[in-house]
Write a protein that holds these residues in place. Sequence first.
Motif, PDB file in Angstrom:
ATOM      1  N   CYS A  57       0.799  -1.227   0.000  1.00 54.38           N
ATOM      2  CA  CYS A  57       0.000   0.000   0.000  1.00 54.38           C
ATOM      3  C   CYS A  57       0.834   1.280   0.000  1.00 54.38           C
ATOM      4  CB  CYS A  57      -0.996   0.010   1.154  1.00 54.38           C
ATOM      5  SG  CYS A  57      -0.301   0.410   2.764  1.00 54.38           S
ATOM      6  N   ARG A  87       2.000   9.614 -12.267  1.00 55.86           N
ATOM      7  CA  ARG A  87       1.229   8.366 -12.083  1.00 55.86           C
ATOM      8  C   ARG A  87       2.157   7.204 -11.762  1.00 55.86           C
ATOM      9  NH1 ARG A  87      -4.214   8.470 -13.653  1.00 55.86           N
ATOM     10  NH2 ARG A  87      -4.602  10.335 -14.858  1.00 55.86           N
ATOM     11  N   GLU A  88       3.222   7.112 -12.523  1.00 55.05           N
ATOM     12  CA  GLU A  88       4.157   6.012 -12.317  1.00 55.05           C
ATOM     13  C   GLU A  88       4.774   6.099 -10.918  1.00 55.05           C
ATOM     14  OE1 GLU A  88       4.464   3.483 -14.256  1.00 55.05           O
ATOM     15  OE2 GLU A  88       6.061   2.562 -13.048  1.00 55.05           O
ATOM     16  N   ILE A 116      -7.662   2.100   3.771  1.00 57.03           N
ATOM     17  CA  ILE A 116      -6.237   1.818   3.980  1.00 57.03           C
ATOM     18  C   ILE A 116      -5.921   1.640   5.472  1.00 57.03           C
ATOM     19  CG2 ILE A 116      -3.883   2.554   3.415  1.00 57.03           C
ATOM     20  CD1 ILE A 116      -5.581   1.961   0.961  1.00 57.03           C
ATOM     21  N   TYR A 153      -7.131   9.450  -6.989  1.00 60.76           N
ATOM     22  CA  TYR A 153      -5.784   9.892  -7.400  1.00 60.76           C
ATOM     23  C   TYR A 153      -5.716  11.210  -8.161  1.00 60.76           C
ATOM     24  CZ  TYR A 153      -4.853   5.011  -6.217  1.00 60.76           C
ATOM     25  OH  TYR A 153      -4.795   3.800  -5.571  1.00 60.76           O
ATOM     26  N   PHE A 180      -3.477  -7.197  -0.263  1.00 60.25           N
ATOM     27  CA  PHE A 180      -3.472  -6.133  -1.266  1.00 60.25           C
ATOM     28  C   PHE A 180      -2.726  -6.525  -2.547  1.00 60.25           C
ATOM     29  CE2 PHE A 180      -4.154  -2.172   1.656  1.00 60.25           C
ATOM     30  CZ  PHE A 180      -5.506  -2.470   1.690  1.00 60.25           C
ATOM     31  N   ILE A 230       3.595   7.339  -8.196  1.00 62.23           N
ATOM     32  CA  ILE A 230       2.691   7.010  -7.074  1.00 62.23           C
ATOM     33  C   ILE A 230       1.943   5.698  -7.311  1.00 62.23           C
ATOM     34  CG2 ILE A 230       2.405   9.421  -6.349  1.00 62.23           C
ATOM     35  CD1 ILE A 230      -0.453   9.255  -7.637  1.00 62.23           C
ATOM     36  N   SER A 231       2.323   4.970  -8.355  1.00 65.93           N
ATOM     37  CA  SER A 231       1.576   3.740  -8.638  1.00 65.93           C
ATOM     38  C   SER A 231       1.865   2.654  -7.601  1.00 65.93           C
ATOM     39  CB  SER A 231       1.888   3.231 -10.048  1.00 65.93           C
ATOM     40  OG  SER A 231       3.242   2.845 -10.113  1.00 65.93           O
ATOM     41  N   LEU A 266      -1.328   3.026  -2.593  1.00 69.93           N
ATOM     42  CA  LEU A 266      -2.781   2.894  -2.714  1.00 69.93           C
ATOM     43  C   LEU A 266      -3.487   4.005  -1.951  1.00 69.93           C
ATOM     44  CD1 LEU A 266      -3.240  -0.953  -2.207  1.00 69.93           C
ATOM     45  CD2 LEU A 266      -3.492   0.333  -4.349  1.00 69.93           C
ATOM     46  N   CYS A 267      -4.489   4.585  -2.598  1.00 65.80           N
ATOM     47  CA  CYS A 267      -5.386   5.519  -1.931  1.00 65.80           C
ATOM     48  C   CYS A 267      -6.791   5.041  -2.243  1.00 65.80           C
ATOM     49  CB  CYS A 267      -5.182   6.936  -2.466  1.00 65.80           C
ATOM     50  SG  CYS A 267      -6.456   8.086  -1.904  1.00 65.80           S
ATOM     51  N   PRO A 304      -7.648  -0.380  -7.702  1.00 60.46           N
ATOM     52  CA  PRO A 304      -7.011   0.475  -8.701  1.00 60.46           C
ATOM     53  C   PRO A 304      -5.891   1.329  -8.106  1.00 60.46           C
ATOM     54  CG  PRO A 304      -9.398   0.664  -8.831  1.00 60.46           C
ATOM     55  CD  PRO A 304      -9.089  -0.127  -7.590  1.00 60.46           C
ATOM     56  N   THR A 305      -4.791   1.427  -8.832  1.00 64.43           N
ATOM     57  CA  THR A 305      -3.754   2.411  -8.518  1.00 64.43           C
ATOM     58  C   THR A 305      -3.943   3.574  -9.489  1.00 64.43           C
ATOM     59  OG1 THR A 305      -2.061   1.740 -10.110  1.00 64.43           O
ATOM     60  CG2 THR A 305      -2.201   0.459  -8.071  1.00 64.43           C
ATOM     61  N   ALA A 306      -3.086   4.571  -9.387  1.00 66.78           N
ATOM     62  CA  ALA A 306      -3.178   5.727 -10.286  1.00 66.78           C
ATOM     63  C   ALA A 306      -3.089   5.297 -11.747  1.00 66.78           C
ATOM     64  CB  ALA A 306      -2.069   6.719  -9.961  1.00 66.78           C
ATOM     65  N   ASN A 307      -2.389   4.206 -11.983  1.00 63.16           N
ATOM     66  CA  ASN A 307      -2.236   3.733 -13.365  1.00 63.16           C
ATOM     67  C   ASN A 307      -3.507   3.147 -13.951  1.00 63.16           C
ATOM     68  OD1 ASN A 307       0.266   4.358 -14.423  1.00 63.16           O
ATOM     69  ND2 ASN A 307       1.293   2.715 -13.293  1.00 63.16           N
TER      70      ASN A 307
END
Lengths: 167, 826
Positions: free
Chosen positions: A47, A128-129, B212, A141, B742, A131-132, A135-136, B748-751
């Motif tokens: 995370c 983006r990369e 989280i 995001y 996880f 902070i990929s 997890l939020c 989903p992540t930012a990607n």
Amino acid sequence: MMKTAISFTVNGRTREAFVPPRMLLSDFIRHELELPGTHVGCEHGVCGSCNVIVDGKAVRSCLMFAVQADGSDITTVEGYSTDAGLHPIQQAFWEEHGLQCGFCTPGMLAAAKELLAANPDPSDEDIREAISGNLCRCTGYEFIINAIRSAGKAMREADIQNTLQPV
Amino acid sequence: MASHLDTNVIPPSRQREAPRSGLTWIGQSIKRVEDPRILTGNGGYIDDLKMPGMAHAAMVSSPHAHARIVSIDTSKAKALPGVIGVYTGEDLAGVVDPCPSFASPPVPQHAMAMGKVRHVGEVVAAVVADDRYIAEDAAELIEVEWEVLPANVDIEASAAATGDALLHPDDRETNVALDESFSFGPVDDDFAAADRIVKRRLRWHRSSAQAIETSGVVAHYDAYKGGYTIHCNSNFYNFIPFVIGGSLRVSPGELRIVPVLTGGSFGSKVFSHKIIILTGGLSRLAGVPVKYIEDRLEHFTNSDSHGSDRLYDAELAVDKDGTFRSMRFTVMDDYGAYLQFGVGTHGNAMAQVTGPYTIGSFGMRVMAVLTNKCQQGPYRGFGSEVTNWVMERMVDAAADELDRDPVELREQNMIQPDAFPYMIPTGNIYDSGNFQKVLAEAKQMFDFDDWRAKAKAMRAEGRCVGIGLATCMERSVYGPTEWWSLNNKATPGFTLTSTPEGITARIDPSGKLFITLHSPMVGNSPETVVTQILAERLTVAPEDIVFNYSDSQTGFNGVGPQGSRFTAMIAGACVSASIKLEERLKRFGAHMLQRRPEDVELRNGMVAVRGLKDQEKSFAEIALTSSFFRLSFPDGEEFDSGLETTAVYDHPLSTDPDEDRKHLGIFYPIVGHICHIVAVEVDPGTGKVEMLDYAAVHDNGTIVNPRTLAGQVWGGTANGIGTTLSEQFHYNADGQFTNPNFAEFAMPTANEMPRNFNLGHVETPSPYTEYGIKGGGEGGRLGAPSALTSAIENALQDYGVKIAALPVTPPVLRGLIRDAEKIAAE
């Protein structure tokens, strides 16, 4: 359990401690150093909430033992701001609504600091990369990306070079 | 309006502050007042709390889905240095009673298992030790002997289970905890008269919010000081603390529940009673304060917050010309091993089950099926996210069968702007709306016609590109009849009809406005919202407002953030408090100005004489004088010193369910509307879905803070994207939960988020709430799954793929494509 002596710098202060070898760096920071801003979300390295800056790199403090930090320079979220105010990245997160519950935020801030230190003018895809690995669950995001973009701009304009130290 | 609704009379509006333009603070994207302390690491979450003498708990969790506990040997664990105590379910039962349940009749649950376990992760023993490391070491030394029982994993199979496969054989000889049928209006007649019946079997799989931060508690039992002090990250601490006190065997006077900043809830921490009772009991047994923070595995497997897990057999009755006449379905819901909120998630869905469409009647059979999984709890949407998806799937299916354009079919059946307030067959009303306007804005923002042409051209090139559009409802501001209205009439349970929200406001002698909230912050923006409304109403500067949170003993009527209620409800409480404070400010101020109260007004933090410039007294002067100089004012209790008030706002518009359940009454009437449009490209070789463009237009009435609302929509949409594309709890045949982490439960992540996301708003104010505010906390997840599913199906139209289950992960999509290819080849 036998304890090991370590010495390290945290948020600019030199400290010494005796720690059990199995103690996670995240637990050490939170419960021994009493710096609760580093958050533990998963304890299995996914995370990113526990990210702190160790020797210039954003690392998962839940995947590192405290003894491994011997001789290191650690910066936690408590070390980002000063009496003069919020760090530009924190300020940008505030202005761009880059947080809701705030639990993932210290890890996001660490990722952003690492990114902007290496790349002061990142593209949105770079952000983006970067902070990929964090997890939020609140923001989706978008506002975090806006915040990091805006922080980069503010720091370039103020000519802040070393983002890994407090300003 | 159908005759079964004749007895459901809409009460008059109690709105005091009319929606209007030209407001100073409401409608501004001010920076959140909560943020500086959070950004600097000083938020104060549950695990940040330390108490003197505090010990730490670790749990032994069941490795089996369904098993009898033959014996537990704790001797080795007890012998470990640093261990304070080791406790089993029987030990805990010495100090606590079973968990409260909203289900009626209840499905009994203990905070720690007794006799048998009913899901993987259920706690069977606990260690309290000097630190968490020792506690976990000791937990590993506890030996449990098991007698494994048959595990129920499948909904339909569990509904038919007997013998050893029964979860609660002492209470019921079936795993079906509730089986009720309803007919709202002339469903059978409407189906008989319809030209066509569109039928689909639809499946919505289990997932959960997975904030989280996990759930956690610091509990301290002190018999001499008066019972329990419990810090926890529950939303619900101030509404029904006595229910938790009942389980802890103390009176409310011996129970103080203290809120903390909560690291995300999305419903998952609404109640959290089990962990409170568990940790409280351990503190009482061990004689020390005890901290217990779930680890991620425990949060996945035991936190009582799994989301909906439903199988629908749905039917839509339509005419040849596309008119929707009626809808009905049978739904089986896999609730897991217990039933804490009854079928509240289905009660919730009745608020908007017929969507934005004119559908004259609706029928349902609902079956709550118990299985060997952790029980359900709330997750953003609380059941309505599923029925939104079912409704939109059925409309797409009808468009398919009638060979109609799915957007035109929606428009044809949409409720018209002049039809509000509009009562749907279940008896709930939609207070206001303009669905056509929302649709038009979304289409314009998305460049819909252009995109349709582009997508067609791309498909002609062999690319799998498609567009999905969903028009969904977003009910907000719940009334609690949803918890019980679907229960059997013979056992309706606790027939609660109040969901109030309160506020305490005090102007201190320095002129600062001290606010006490009676609900916690969970990632919403309670302080920001209250700041904006009170600054508006009392003409004070936002920086002069200071916040505090009450505990369960100093608190008053706070139900908390859930059901997209908080902003609209706290706005009501703010208006009530402002009216009371204004009256006092004017009385004291007018006296100081030697005027009559009716001659003064509030202006820029002053009480000022109407029409005169310099005749004014600041709130600080008035508060100081009224607090410390009592003899400056006349006798009489209206001049009692100080400026303080507590105000409460009750639900603005609700009615009781009909006794025979011909309708369910008005219970969720402040209704927003959503249109999501998305363009996707599917890689048919891998099943990967890429979102090329996304537009979302939401109507949440009057907006208090556009940016925080946008944050909610964005976040909810991200949850909905996860629900649609990647998030599912997997169980094998033995009931093992195979991806509770996880790394394998893919959020989903930012990607994974769309690169082009455009958000718009339409503001149709509510005629029933203060300033016309509607809730907006769930909309993203209430809309995204429908639009995205539709888009993927549209993209794969050349394969003939139909989507009847979520999520559609890459392997699932690959399977659907393979199956479609096989059928085409035959």
